[in-house]
Write a protein that holds these residues in place. Sequence first.
Motif, PDB file in Angstrom:
ATOM      1  N   GLU A  40       0.835  -1.208   0.000  1.00  0.00           N
ATOM      2  CA  GLU A  40       0.000   0.000   0.000  1.00  0.00           C
ATOM      3  C   GLU A  40       0.867   1.253   0.000  1.00  0.00           C
ATOM      4  O   GLU A  40       0.589   2.229  -0.700  1.00  0.00           O
ATOM      5  CB  GLU A  40      -0.916  -0.023   1.228  1.00  0.00           C
ATOM      6  CG  GLU A  40      -2.097   0.930   1.103  1.00  0.00           C
ATOM      7  CD  GLU A  40      -3.069   0.758   2.263  1.00  0.00           C
ATOM      8  OE1 GLU A  40      -3.365   1.779   2.909  1.00  0.00           O
ATOM      9  OE2 GLU A  40      -3.495  -0.390   2.538  1.00  0.00           O
ATOM     10  N   GLU A  41       1.950   1.216   0.791  1.00  0.00           N
ATOM     11  CA  GLU A  41       2.816   2.392   0.913  1.00  0.00           C
ATOM     12  C   GLU A  41       3.547   2.710  -0.393  1.00  0.00           C
ATOM     13  O   GLU A  41       3.660   3.871  -0.782  1.00  0.00           O
ATOM     14  CB  GLU A  41       3.849   2.173   2.031  1.00  0.00           C
ATOM     15  CG  GLU A  41       3.254   2.280   3.423  1.00  0.00           C
ATOM     16  CD  GLU A  41       4.269   1.947   4.519  1.00  0.00           C
ATOM     17  OE1 GLU A  41       3.941   2.178   5.698  1.00  0.00           O
ATOM     18  OE2 GLU A  41       5.377   1.453   4.213  1.00  0.00           O
ATOM     19  N   VAL A  42       4.045   1.674  -1.066  1.00  0.00           N
ATOM     20  CA  VAL A  42       4.848   1.948  -2.272  1.00  0.00           C
ATOM     21  C   VAL A  42       3.983   2.063  -3.523  1.00  0.00           C
ATOM     22  O   VAL A  42       4.423   2.612  -4.533  1.00  0.00           O
ATOM     23  CB  VAL A  42       5.954   0.877  -2.488  1.00  0.00           C
ATOM     24  CG1 VAL A  42       6.880   0.801  -1.294  1.00  0.00           C
ATOM     25  CG2 VAL A  42       5.386  -0.487  -2.837  1.00  0.00           C
ATOM     26  N   GLY A  43       2.756   1.532  -3.439  1.00  0.00           N
ATOM     27  CA  GLY A  43       1.842   1.595  -4.592  1.00  0.00           C
ATOM     28  C   GLY A  43       1.956   0.343  -5.457  1.00  0.00           C
ATOM     29  O   GLY A  43       3.009  -0.293  -5.529  1.00  0.00           O
ATOM     30  N   HIS A  58       4.707  -4.224  -8.024  1.00  0.00           N
ATOM     31  CA  HIS A  58       4.745  -5.293  -9.025  1.00  0.00           C
ATOM     32  C   HIS A  58       5.986  -5.199  -9.916  1.00  0.00           C
ATOM     33  O   HIS A  58       6.447  -6.206 -10.444  1.00  0.00           O
ATOM     34  CB  HIS A  58       3.457  -5.304  -9.855  1.00  0.00           C
ATOM     35  CG  HIS A  58       2.275  -5.782  -9.065  1.00  0.00           C
ATOM     36  ND1 HIS A  58       2.197  -7.065  -8.571  1.00  0.00           N
ATOM     37  CD2 HIS A  58       1.156  -5.155  -8.636  1.00  0.00           C
ATOM     38  CE1 HIS A  58       1.072  -7.202  -7.881  1.00  0.00           C
ATOM     39  NE2 HIS A  58       0.433  -6.052  -7.898  1.00  0.00           N
ATOM     40  N   ALA A  59       6.506  -3.987 -10.066  1.00  0.00           N
ATOM     41  CA  ALA A  59       7.730  -3.829 -10.870  1.00  0.00           C
ATOM     42  C   ALA A  59       8.969  -4.260 -10.085  1.00  0.00           C
ATOM     43  O   ALA A  59      10.010  -4.559 -10.675  1.00  0.00           O
ATOM     44  CB  ALA A  59       7.876  -2.369 -11.299  1.00  0.00           C
ATOM     45  N   ARG A 104      11.051  -6.379  -6.643  1.00  0.00           N
ATOM     46  CA  ARG A 104      11.356  -7.773  -6.314  1.00  0.00           C
ATOM     47  C   ARG A 104      10.920  -8.074  -4.881  1.00  0.00           C
ATOM     48  O   ARG A 104      11.635  -8.718  -4.109  1.00  0.00           O
ATOM     49  CB  ARG A 104      12.860  -8.031  -6.508  1.00  0.00           C
ATOM     50  CG  ARG A 104      13.318  -7.790  -7.937  1.00  0.00           C
ATOM     51  CD  ARG A 104      14.813  -8.054  -8.133  1.00  0.00           C
ATOM     52  NE  ARG A 104      15.149  -9.467  -8.057  1.00  0.00           N
ATOM     53  CZ  ARG A 104      16.402  -9.939  -8.191  1.00  0.00           C
ATOM     54  NH1 ARG A 104      17.412  -9.093  -8.402  1.00  0.00           N
ATOM     55  NH2 ARG A 104      16.639 -11.237  -8.101  1.00  0.00           N
ATOM     56  N   PHE A 105       9.743  -7.583  -4.518  1.00  0.00           N
ATOM     57  CA  PHE A 105       9.292  -7.682  -3.123  1.00  0.00           C
ATOM     58  C   PHE A 105       9.027  -9.126  -2.690  1.00  0.00           C
ATOM     59  O   PHE A 105       9.295  -9.489  -1.553  1.00  0.00           O
ATOM     60  CB  PHE A 105       8.054  -6.806  -2.901  1.00  0.00           C
ATOM     61  CG  PHE A 105       8.385  -5.339  -2.881  1.00  0.00           C
ATOM     62  CD1 PHE A 105       8.883  -4.742  -1.739  1.00  0.00           C
ATOM     63  CD2 PHE A 105       8.245  -4.562  -4.023  1.00  0.00           C
ATOM     64  CE1 PHE A 105       9.207  -3.388  -1.714  1.00  0.00           C
ATOM     65  CE2 PHE A 105       8.572  -3.206  -4.018  1.00  0.00           C
ATOM     66  CZ  PHE A 105       9.058  -2.628  -2.862  1.00  0.00           C
ATOM     67  N   SER A 106       8.490  -9.955  -3.593  1.00  0.00           N
ATOM     68  CA  SER A 106       8.195 -11.325  -3.156  1.00  0.00           C
ATOM     69  C   SER A 106       9.493 -12.094  -2.915  1.00  0.00           C
ATOM     70  O   SER A 106       9.602 -12.855  -1.946  1.00  0.00           O
ATOM     71  CB  SER A 106       7.291 -12.050  -4.160  1.00  0.00           C
ATOM     72  OG  SER A 106       7.910 -12.071  -5.417  1.00  0.00           O
ATOM     73  N   GLU A 107      10.528 -11.860  -3.760  1.00  0.00           N
ATOM     74  CA  GLU A 107      11.829 -12.499  -3.517  1.00  0.00           C
ATOM     75  C   GLU A 107      12.437 -12.003  -2.209  1.00  0.00           C
ATOM     76  O   GLU A 107      13.028 -12.780  -1.449  1.00  0.00           O
ATOM     77  CB  GLU A 107      12.793 -12.169  -4.657  1.00  0.00           C
ATOM     78  CG  GLU A 107      12.577 -12.956  -5.933  1.00  0.00           C
ATOM     79  CD  GLU A 107      13.452 -12.414  -7.043  1.00  0.00           C
ATOM     80  OE1 GLU A 107      14.551 -12.969  -7.250  1.00  0.00           O
ATOM     81  OE2 GLU A 107      13.055 -11.423  -7.683  1.00  0.00           O
ATOM     82  N   ALA A 108      12.290 -10.699  -1.947  1.00  0.00           N
ATOM     83  CA  ALA A 108      12.825 -10.129  -0.709  1.00  0.00           C
ATOM     84  C   ALA A 108      12.136 -10.739   0.507  1.00  0.00           C
ATOM     85  O   ALA A 108      12.781 -11.077   1.509  1.00  0.00           O
ATOM     86  CB  ALA A 108      12.659  -8.609  -0.714  1.00  0.00           C
ATOM     87  N   ALA A 109      10.823 -10.900   0.444  1.00  0.00           N
ATOM     88  CA  ALA A 109      10.071 -11.488   1.559  1.00  0.00           C
ATOM     89  C   ALA A 109      10.491 -12.938   1.772  1.00  0.00           C
ATOM     90  O   ALA A 109      10.638 -13.388   2.920  1.00  0.00           O
ATOM     91  CB  ALA A 109       8.573 -11.399   1.292  1.00  0.00           C
ATOM     92  N   GLN A 110      10.715 -13.673   0.676  1.00  0.00           N
ATOM     93  CA  GLN A 110      11.152 -15.064   0.800  1.00  0.00           C
ATOM     94  C   GLN A 110      12.525 -15.147   1.466  1.00  0.00           C
ATOM     95  O   GLN A 110      12.751 -15.997   2.339  1.00  0.00           O
ATOM     96  CB  GLN A 110      11.219 -15.730  -0.586  1.00  0.00           C
ATOM     97  CG  GLN A 110       9.868 -16.097  -1.168  1.00  0.00           C
ATOM     98  CD  GLN A 110       9.949 -16.406  -2.663  1.00  0.00           C
ATOM     99  OE1 GLN A 110      11.038 -16.549  -3.227  1.00  0.00           O
ATOM    100  NE2 GLN A 110       8.794 -16.482  -3.317  1.00  0.00           N
TER     101      GLN A 110
END
Length: 532
Positions: A491-494, A499-500, A502-508
């Motif tokens: 929500e914060e980053v939009g 989606h552009a 690598r947040f899911s890789e970072a969370a993993q």
Amino acid sequence: MTQQATGRKLSFTQGFGETERQVLTDDAVEFLTDLVVKFTPQRDELLAARTGWQEEIDRGELPDFISETNSIRNSEWKIRGVPSDLLDRRVEITGPVERKMVINALNANVKVFMADFEDSLAPSWDKVIDGQINLRDAVNGTISYTNETGKVYQLKPNPAVLIARVRGLHLPEKHVQWQGEAIPGGLFDFALYFFHNYRQLLAKGSGPYFYLPKTQSWQEAAWWSEVFSFTEDRFELPRGTIKATVLIETLPAVFQMDEILYHLREHIVGLNCGRWDYIFSYIKTLKNHSDRVLPDRQSVTMNKPFLSAYSRLLIKTCHKRGAFAMGGMAAFIPSKDAEQNAMVLAKVRADKELEATNGHDGTWVAHPGLADTVMEVFNRVLGDRQNQLDVLREHDAPITAAQLLEPCDGERTESGMRANIRVAVQYIEAWISGNGCVPIYGLMEDAATAEISRTSIWQWIHHEKSLSNGQLVTKALFRQMLKEEMLVVREEVGEMRYHAGRFSEAAQLMERITTQDELIDFLTLPGYELLA
């Protein structure tokens, strides 16, 4: 592609374009090869010694001063001396070796710019090579940068003194291999910066100056001293031409400050309180000691007894030996909101006043917008002195191992844990995307601050600690919070940025390094595998 150099081979996994050819000339590669062949085997032994020492601490020992080196601590000696352009270091700015940053930092109202190949740089091949070119151009005075709107950035007259921070002993340069193994990143950074700049630096009255990070023992300092002396001899330079400042940012090193100064005495000019990494190292070193678990990161400030003892001991030790005692990082970023900015500057001012009155010779800022405030604090305390080498703290009571290891009080809060998760994930996402220095929630985060965030939670889980609201910190609780905080971050980053990126890789990666039973030493090691 393989370069032949004096009969021994370094192999490069990347092809050489025009940019690489500027930096990796035949002569530069030959020098790098000499260093790698001569010093890598000993570097590997030093890393193995770290592991052996840590195993003793894990079994219940506590770090302490070394009895075998009492003679060094108790005898009279001083370091070789400080070059004239390093006698006044009251404000230093740090940042990665990106072109615009280099220009802005050298132009800031500071005495020194620490150009960083380490904690604030994600060392992708392009960034590391470009960084060397940027520093070469800065040393030659030819550096300029034009942004997308056509604004031109150039060096002003009398820029700050340049010091390069090389990568720590543990970090590889995976794009260059020797005997099938990645070479030490620190030797790569050192060799190329030295080789391309030493003549020009000396010609203009400066010199090849370095910051050495993550040192854990006097043996590691002695290794660097040998690297420096070998280099001086190879290029027919007087002993002591190369100068270094060593960061005391690991718990083992604080017990060996005299020894580190002694074994680098030909080349060292000072020690620095790398406070964020030091807090991280306290957690990591004492990870099995359930009575020394730290509270929320936000409450671990320099007036906590174990950190105050560290700062005061560093000042006393350095000044006794004629070496500089540099203060720690102000990670705040100025705010565009006037009221918020006044609060930020007040916090920074209080922090720096404590350092200056304790006797530090200078300190660090992460943002040019803090330079004036911090300069004013040190100007007021220093008066017409260039430094505070005269502040010897001779009347201080001796600082004991118990004080340096003292448990730290403070709460473990749910909001603190959630903030740790958001900061660490956003930092990891930026790092694996190639950006090692990131503004998050009003602070300039680098690898050290993200390390505190993730190791704190690991330690709380490992020792089954409870939050102040009574919740037991478990892997399941962490995974639940991670899922919830990822929604907050999104929500914060939009949506577009999320989606552009690598947040899911970072969370993993965050999930893996926080919940596995063995604590990973540095998040940058698994992170490096995800970096180009």
